[in-house]
Scaffold this motif. Structure first.
Motif, mmCIF file in Angstrom:
data_model
loop_
_atom_site.group_PDB
_atom_site.id
_atom_site.type_symbol
_atom_site.label_atom_id
_atom_site.label_comp_id
_atom_site.label_asym_id
_atom_site.label_seq_id
_atom_site.Cartn_x
_atom_site.Cartn_y
_atom_site.Cartn_z
ATOM 1 N N GLY A 31 81.597 68.058 55.292
ATOM 2 C CA GLY A 31 81.316 66.636 55.164
ATOM 3 C C GLY A 31 82.130 65.755 56.089
ATOM 4 O O GLY A 31 81.974 64.530 56.058
ATOM 5 N N ARG A 58 84.473 54.253 58.116
ATOM 6 C CA ARG A 58 83.530 53.877 57.061
ATOM 7 C C ARG A 58 82.558 55.009 56.702
ATOM 8 O O ARG A 58 81.917 54.969 55.658
ATOM 9 C CB ARG A 58 82.742 52.627 57.454
ATOM 10 C CG ARG A 58 81.743 52.816 58.574
ATOM 11 C CD ARG A 58 80.835 51.590 58.706
ATOM 12 N NE ARG A 58 80.047 51.645 59.927
ATOM 13 C CZ ARG A 58 80.366 51.016 61.053
ATOM 14 N NH1 ARG A 58 81.465 50.279 61.114
ATOM 15 N NH2 ARG A 58 79.594 51.110 62.123
ATOM 16 N N ASN A 59 82.479 56.007 57.570
ATOM 17 C CA ASN A 59 81.561 57.122 57.308
ATOM 18 C C ASN A 59 82.240 58.335 56.674
ATOM 19 O O ASN A 59 81.567 59.310 56.345
ATOM 20 C CB ASN A 59 80.865 57.538 58.605
ATOM 21 C CG ASN A 59 79.745 56.599 58.982
ATOM 22 O OD1 ASN A 59 78.722 56.532 58.304
ATOM 23 N ND2 ASN A 59 79.928 55.844 60.065
ATOM 24 N N ILE A 60 83.552 58.281 56.505
ATOM 25 C CA ILE A 60 84.265 59.395 55.871
ATOM 26 C C ILE A 60 84.180 59.256 54.353
ATOM 27 O O ILE A 60 84.609 58.239 53.794
ATOM 28 C CB ILE A 60 85.734 59.443 56.336
ATOM 29 C CG1 ILE A 60 85.800 59.727 57.842
ATOM 30 C CG2 ILE A 60 86.510 60.501 55.567
ATOM 31 C CD1 ILE A 60 87.214 59.703 58.404
ATOM 32 N N ASN A 61 83.630 60.247 53.720
ATOM 33 C CA ASN A 61 83.507 60.242 52.257
ATOM 34 C C ASN A 61 84.614 61.097 51.660
ATOM 35 O O ASN A 61 84.403 62.255 51.287
ATOM 36 C CB ASN A 61 82.130 60.788 51.849
ATOM 37 C CG ASN A 61 80.995 59.924 52.337
ATOM 38 O OD1 ASN A 61 81.126 58.711 52.457
ATOM 39 N ND2 ASN A 61 79.864 60.549 52.630
ATOM 40 N N ALA A 62 85.792 60.556 51.600
ATOM 41 C CA ALA A 62 86.948 61.265 51.057
ATOM 42 C C ALA A 62 87.909 60.233 50.502
ATOM 43 O O ALA A 62 87.733 59.027 50.676
ATOM 44 C CB ALA A 62 87.615 62.108 52.139
ATOM 45 N N THR A 63 88.920 60.716 49.815
ATOM 46 C CA THR A 63 89.939 59.826 49.257
ATOM 47 C C THR A 63 91.051 59.631 50.281
ATOM 48 O O THR A 63 91.646 60.615 50.743
ATOM 49 C CB THR A 63 90.520 60.410 47.960
ATOM 50 O OG1 THR A 63 89.459 60.607 47.022
ATOM 51 C CG2 THR A 63 91.552 59.477 47.366
ATOM 52 N N GLU A 68 77.880 69.524 54.306
ATOM 53 C CA GLU A 68 78.759 70.008 53.250
ATOM 54 C C GLU A 68 78.724 71.535 53.126
ATOM 55 O O GLU A 68 79.693 72.161 52.704
ATOM 56 C CB GLU A 68 78.361 69.389 51.913
ATOM 57 C CG GLU A 68 78.635 67.884 51.824
ATOM 58 C CD GLU A 68 80.072 67.568 51.505
ATOM 59 O OE1 GLU A 68 80.861 68.505 51.256
ATOM 60 O OE2 GLU A 68 80.426 66.375 51.511
ATOM 61 N N VAL A 92 83.619 63.975 59.591
ATOM 62 C CA VAL A 92 82.906 63.094 60.515
ATOM 63 C C VAL A 92 83.529 63.158 61.903
ATOM 64 O O VAL A 92 84.755 63.157 62.049
ATOM 65 C CB VAL A 92 82.938 61.640 59.991
ATOM 66 C CG1 VAL A 92 82.297 60.689 60.996
ATOM 67 C CG2 VAL A 92 82.226 61.549 58.647
ATOM 68 N N ARG A 142 78.064 63.830 61.173
ATOM 69 C CA ARG A 142 78.677 64.499 60.019
ATOM 70 C C ARG A 142 78.466 66.008 60.086
ATOM 71 O O ARG A 142 77.392 66.485 60.456
ATOM 72 C CB ARG A 142 78.074 63.973 58.711
ATOM 73 C CG ARG A 142 78.871 64.472 57.478
ATOM 74 C CD ARG A 142 78.335 63.942 56.147
ATOM 75 N NE ARG A 142 78.161 62.516 56.071
ATOM 76 C CZ ARG A 142 79.150 61.649 55.920
ATOM 77 N NH1 ARG A 142 80.415 62.077 55.846
ATOM 78 N NH2 ARG A 142 78.899 60.344 55.830
ATOM 79 N N LEU A 176 74.714 60.046 62.044
ATOM 80 C CA LEU A 176 74.849 58.955 61.085
ATOM 81 C C LEU A 176 74.495 57.613 61.701
ATOM 82 O O LEU A 176 73.867 56.780 61.070
ATOM 83 C CB LEU A 176 76.276 58.919 60.531
ATOM 84 C CG LEU A 176 76.740 60.190 59.809
ATOM 85 C CD1 LEU A 176 78.212 60.073 59.432
ATOM 86 C CD2 LEU A 176 75.883 60.458 58.580
ATOM 87 N N ASP A 232 89.496 65.333 58.062
ATOM 88 C CA ASP A 232 88.434 64.496 57.507
ATOM 89 C C ASP A 232 87.624 63.852 58.626
ATOM 90 O O ASP A 232 86.425 63.592 58.456
ATOM 91 C CB ASP A 232 89.027 63.394 56.630
ATOM 92 C CG ASP A 232 89.773 63.948 55.429
ATOM 93 O OD1 ASP A 232 89.118 64.566 54.577
ATOM 94 O OD2 ASP A 232 91.003 63.751 55.364
#
Length: 210
Positions: free
Chosen positions: A142, A44-49, A209, A144, A206, A184, A112
């Motif tokens: 970015g 849930r903390n990974i900001n990727a597609t 970036e 995790v 994290r 986080l 990721d």
């Protein structure tokens, strides 16, 4: 007291041999452990597609590799115990690298997420800063890192044939922050019990970036 290279090699060899000799029992004993809370905390903390590329550190017999794969992600394991490497490759069908914490060779900026469930506490404290920097380098910007370790009062040494380092929250936060990670969240396990009955400290971090 600083551990010499030969001390570190002995620690790694004996700890890994402990697992190799008990590989089947360990697989059966941990097969049904519910770590869904930990897996969810990472994802849930990974900001990727999706699908995410995830490194399972100390993947053992491959239980969590299978879970990540079933969820549609690209999971790769890294494991020091040779018996576990064989099991994980067979049971999960995933790529598994045979590396221990003293001899990591990880690709830069590939992952990721890094999932380190009940693994990093085997690293002697003096080696932990190096290993964390290697993990940081292996993550994408970015990315995790999740870790769960048995907590303690910052003691370390041999425990039933395995070497362990048992950090409290403040010490763990200091190690992670020094390696350039941003916290986080953290929590104690198993959930829903009084703190004295929660021996595991889980935390999510994290890589910035830039």
């Amino acid at each position: 007291m600083k551990l010499l290279p030969e001390d570190l090699e002995k620690i790694a060899a004996l700890t890994l041999e402990h697992y190799n000799q008990r590989a089947e029992d360990f697989r059966e004993g941990t097969r049904d452990h519910d770590v869904s809370q930990n897996i969810a905390a990472l994802l849930r903390n990974i900001n990727a597609t999706p699908p995410f590329t995830i490194l399972d550190v100390g993947c053992g017999p491959g239980r969590d590799l299978r879970t990540f794969s079933k969820l549609g992600h690209i999971a790769i394991g890294v494991e020091g115990a040779s018996r576990f490497v064989e099991m994980a490759r067979t049971d999960s069908g995933c790529e598994v690298w045979h590396q221990d914490f003293l001899h990591l060779d990880l690709p830069a900026g590939r992952f990721d997420g890094i999932f380190a469930n009940a693994a990093l506490f085997h690293i002697p404290s003096q080696e932990l800063p190096r290993v964390l920097l290697q993990f940081r380098a292996a993550l994408k910007p970015g990315g995790v890192l999740f870790s769960s370790n048995p907590r303690g009062s910052n003691e370390e040494g041999w425990n039933h044939g395995r070497y362990g380092s048992y950090h409290d929250l403040a010490a763990w936060q200091a190690f992670m922050s020094a390696a350039g990670f941003v916290e986080l969240e953290h929590y104690y396990r198993p959930e829903g019990l009084p703190r004295e009955q929660q021996p595991w400290l889980a935390s999510v971090w994290r890589k910035p970036e830039n």
